[in-house]
Structures are given as structure tokens and as C-alpha cells.
Design a protein around this motif. Structure first.
Motif, PDB file in Angstrom:
ATOM      1  N   MET A  66       0.716  -1.238  -0.311  1.00  0.00           N
ATOM      2  CA  MET A  66      -0.135   0.292  -0.448  1.00  0.00           C
ATOM      3  C   MET A  66       0.797   1.324  -0.069  1.00  0.00           C
ATOM      4  N   HIS A  67       1.316   1.395   0.483  1.00  0.00           N
ATOM      5  CA  HIS A  67       2.828   2.175   0.820  1.00  0.00           C
ATOM      6  C   HIS A  67       3.676   2.671  -0.168  1.00  0.00           C
ATOM      7  N   GLN A  68       4.039   1.381  -1.002  1.00  0.00           N
ATOM      8  CA  GLN A  68       4.686   1.510  -1.941  1.00  0.00           C
ATOM      9  C   GLN A  68       3.842   2.433  -3.454  1.00  0.00           C
ATOM     10  N   LYS A  69       2.793   2.275  -2.868  1.00  0.00           N
ATOM     11  CA  LYS A  69       1.986   3.095  -4.149  1.00  0.00           C
ATOM     12  C   LYS A  69       2.411   4.344  -3.790  1.00  0.00           C
ATOM     13  N   TYR A  70       1.554   5.168  -2.991  1.00  0.00           N
ATOM     14  CA  TYR A  70       2.537   6.620  -2.841  1.00  0.00           C
ATOM     15  C   TYR A  70       3.968   7.065  -3.136  1.00  0.00           C
ATOM     16  N   MET A  71       4.214   5.807  -2.374  1.00  0.00           N
ATOM     17  CA  MET A  71       6.219   6.301  -3.356  1.00  0.00           C
ATOM     18  C   MET A  71       6.437   6.551  -5.150  1.00  0.00           C
ATOM     19  N   TYR A  72       5.083   5.315  -5.543  1.00  0.00           N
ATOM     20  CA  TYR A  72       5.614   5.799  -7.164  1.00  0.00           C
ATOM     21  C   TYR A  72       4.736   7.282  -7.339  1.00  0.00           C
ATOM     22  N   ILE A  73       3.823   6.672  -6.375  1.00  0.00           N
ATOM     23  CA  ILE A  73       2.776   8.471  -7.448  1.00  0.00           C
ATOM     24  C   ILE A  73       4.318   9.933  -6.990  1.00  0.00           C
ATOM     25  N   PHE A  74       4.815   9.437  -5.914  1.00  0.00           N
ATOM     26  CA  PHE A  74       6.503  10.460  -5.613  1.00  0.00           C
ATOM     27  C   PHE A  74       7.199  10.901  -6.515  1.00  0.00           C
ATOM     28  N   ILE A  75       7.854   9.614  -6.896  1.00  0.00           N
ATOM     29  CA  ILE A  75       8.442   9.831  -7.913  1.00  0.00           C
ATOM     30  C   ILE A  75       7.992  10.371  -9.407  1.00  0.00           C
ATOM     31  N   MET A  76       6.331   9.790  -9.434  1.00  0.00           N
ATOM     32  CA  MET A  76       6.909  10.545 -11.072  1.00  0.00           C
ATOM     33  C   MET A  76       5.684  11.788 -10.844  1.00  0.00           C
ATOM     34  N   PHE A  77       5.797  12.287  -9.734  1.00  0.00           N
ATOM     35  CA  PHE A  77       5.566  14.006  -9.755  1.00  0.00           C
ATOM     36  C   PHE A  77       6.741  14.767  -9.479  1.00  0.00           C
ATOM     37  N   PHE A  78       7.152  14.085  -8.988  1.00  0.00           N
ATOM     38  CA  PHE A  78       8.899  14.285  -8.595  1.00  0.00           C
ATOM     39  C   PHE A  78      10.005  14.765 -10.480  1.00  0.00           C
ATOM     40  N   VAL A  79       9.489  13.672 -10.945  1.00  0.00           N
ATOM     41  CA  VAL A  79      10.123  13.139 -11.811  1.00  0.00           C
ATOM     42  C   VAL A  79       9.545  14.776 -13.385  1.00  0.00           C
ATOM     43  N   SER A  80       8.293  14.360 -13.079  1.00  0.00           N
ATOM     44  CA  SER A  80       7.810  15.058 -13.759  1.00  0.00           C
ATOM     45  C   SER A  80       7.934  16.352 -13.536  1.00  0.00           C
ATOM     46  N   PHE A  81       7.614  17.151 -11.903  1.00  0.00           N
ATOM     47  CA  PHE A  81       8.108  18.606 -11.524  1.00  0.00           C
ATOM     48  C   PHE A  81       9.192  18.874 -12.374  1.00  0.00           C
ATOM     49  N   LEU A  82      10.779  18.271 -12.286  1.00  0.00           N
ATOM     50  CA  LEU A  82      11.824  18.475 -12.829  1.00  0.00           C
ATOM     51  C   LEU A  82      12.033  18.702 -14.226  1.00  0.00           C
ATOM     52  N   ILE A  83      11.426  17.843 -14.843  1.00  0.00           N
ATOM     53  CA  ILE A  83      11.322  18.155 -16.245  1.00  0.00           C
ATOM     54  C   ILE A  83      11.451  20.113 -16.557  1.00  0.00           C
ATOM     55  N   ARG A  84       9.901  19.613 -15.792  1.00  0.00           N
ATOM     56  CA  ARG A  84       9.382  21.287 -16.253  1.00  0.00           C
ATOM     57  C   ARG A  84       9.912  22.459 -15.587  1.00  0.00           C
ATOM     58  N   VAL A  85      10.043  21.761 -14.296  1.00  0.00           N
ATOM     59  CA  VAL A  85      11.352  23.635 -13.133  1.00  0.00           C
ATOM     60  C   VAL A  85      12.296  23.483 -13.888  1.00  0.00           C
ATOM     61  N   LEU A  86      13.525  22.552 -13.803  1.00  0.00           N
ATOM     62  CA  LEU A  86      14.476  23.123 -14.770  1.00  0.00           C
ATOM     63  C   LEU A  86      14.945  23.722 -15.188  1.00  0.00           C
ATOM     64  N   PRO A  87      13.926  23.092 -16.777  1.00  0.00           N
ATOM     65  CA  PRO A  87      14.354  24.205 -17.702  1.00  0.00           C
ATOM     66  C   PRO A  87      14.083  26.305 -17.326  1.00  0.00           C
ATOM     67  N   LEU A  88      13.303  26.321 -16.939  1.00  0.00           N
ATOM     68  CA  LEU A  88      13.245  27.678 -16.751  1.00  0.00           C
ATOM     69  C   LEU A  88      14.236  28.469 -15.536  1.00  0.00           C
ATOM     70  N   THR A  89      14.123  27.323 -14.644  1.00  0.00           N
ATOM     71  CA  THR A  89      15.508  27.990 -13.154  1.00  0.00           C
ATOM     72  C   THR A  89      17.230  28.116 -14.075  1.00  0.00           C
ATOM     73  N   LEU A  90      17.328  27.128 -14.889  1.00  0.00           N
ATOM     74  CA  LEU A  90      18.955  26.746 -15.187  1.00  0.00           C
ATOM     75  C   LEU A  90      18.941  27.799 -16.572  1.00  0.00           C
ATOM     76  N   ILE A  91      18.477  27.671 -17.633  1.00  0.00           N
ATOM     77  CA  ILE A  91      17.832  28.367 -18.567  1.00  0.00           C
ATOM     78  C   ILE A  91      17.162  30.080 -18.776  1.00  0.00           C
ATOM     79  N   ARG A  92      18.067  31.045 -18.399  1.00  0.00           N
ATOM     80  CA  ARG A  92      17.486  32.310 -17.492  1.00  0.00           C
ATOM     81  C   ARG A  92      17.540  33.580 -19.433  1.00  0.00           C
ATOM     82  N   LYS A  93      18.727  32.996 -19.709  1.00  0.00           N
ATOM     83  CA  LYS A  93      19.337  33.824 -21.471  1.00  0.00           C
ATOM     84  C   LYS A  93      18.441  32.890 -22.276  1.00  0.00           C
TER      85      LYS A  93
END
Length: 100
Positions: free
Chosen positions: A1-28
Motif C-alpha cells: 500500500m505504501h509503495q503506491k504512494y512512493m511511486y506517485i511521488f516519484i512520478m510527480f518529482f520527475v514530472s516536476f523536474l522536467i518542467r522546472v529545471l529548464p525554467l531555472t537553469l536557462i535564463r538567457k
């Protein structure tokens, strides 16, 4: 049961990084011609990758889907708009599925 929440968190984190990293690292502005060209075509490639398999799988007869795809490509090549192309492809699939 707890693994399900871990999987959801990992998917959220990876999706979040894909969207946020370009905005924060590439400013020019990106001046590299190759990267700009790559980023320009990414939406078209993504749409094509999702659409082409669906064209073949959505029909009862794969040959009707293939014929519709080829007709749509020909119409689009000669400057046909989206609406006439969609109508022609839909009619093609309808007629070919009635025949086959």
C-alpha cells in the motif's frame, strides 16, 4: 500500500523536474541553432508519435487507416486545410470499411 504512494511521488518529482529545471537553469535566450531547431520541432514530433499509431488502431480495417493516412498526407502536401483533410480522411475510412 505504501509503495503506491512512493511511486506517485516519484512520478510527480520527475514530472516536476522536467518542467522546472529548464525554467531555472536557462535564463538567457537560446542562440544555438541546433537546439533552437530541435525545440521548434519537438511538439510536431510528439503529436506525430501519438497520432500515427492511433490512425492505424482506430479503424476496424488497418488498410482503411493506411489509405486514409496516405490520402491525408497527399491533401496536406498540396496545401489542403485541416478541416477538408479531416473530412476527406473520415469519408475514406467510412467508405473503405463499408467495402472491406
Amino acid at each position: 500500500m505504501h509503495q503506491k504512494y512512493m511511486y506517485i511521488f516519484i512520478m510527480f518529482f520527475v514530472s516536476f523536474l522536467i518542467r522546472v529545471l529548464p525554467l531555472t537553469l536557462i535564463r538567457k535566450e537560446i542562440k544555438n541553432r541546433t537546439i533552437r531547431s530541435f525545440l521548434y520541432y519537438v511538439p510536431y514530433v510528439t503529436l506525430a508519435v501519438m497520432t500515427f499509431p492511433a490512425i492505424m488502431d482506430a479503424t476496424a480495417q488497418p488498410m482503411a487507416g493506411l489509405a486514409s493516412l496516405l490520402l491525408g498526407m497527399i491533401i496536406a502536401w498540396f496545401g489542403g486545410g485541416l478541416f477538408p483533410t479531416a473530412i476527406a480522411c473520415s469519408v475514406t475510412v467510412f467508405v473503405l470499411e463499408m467495402i472491406l
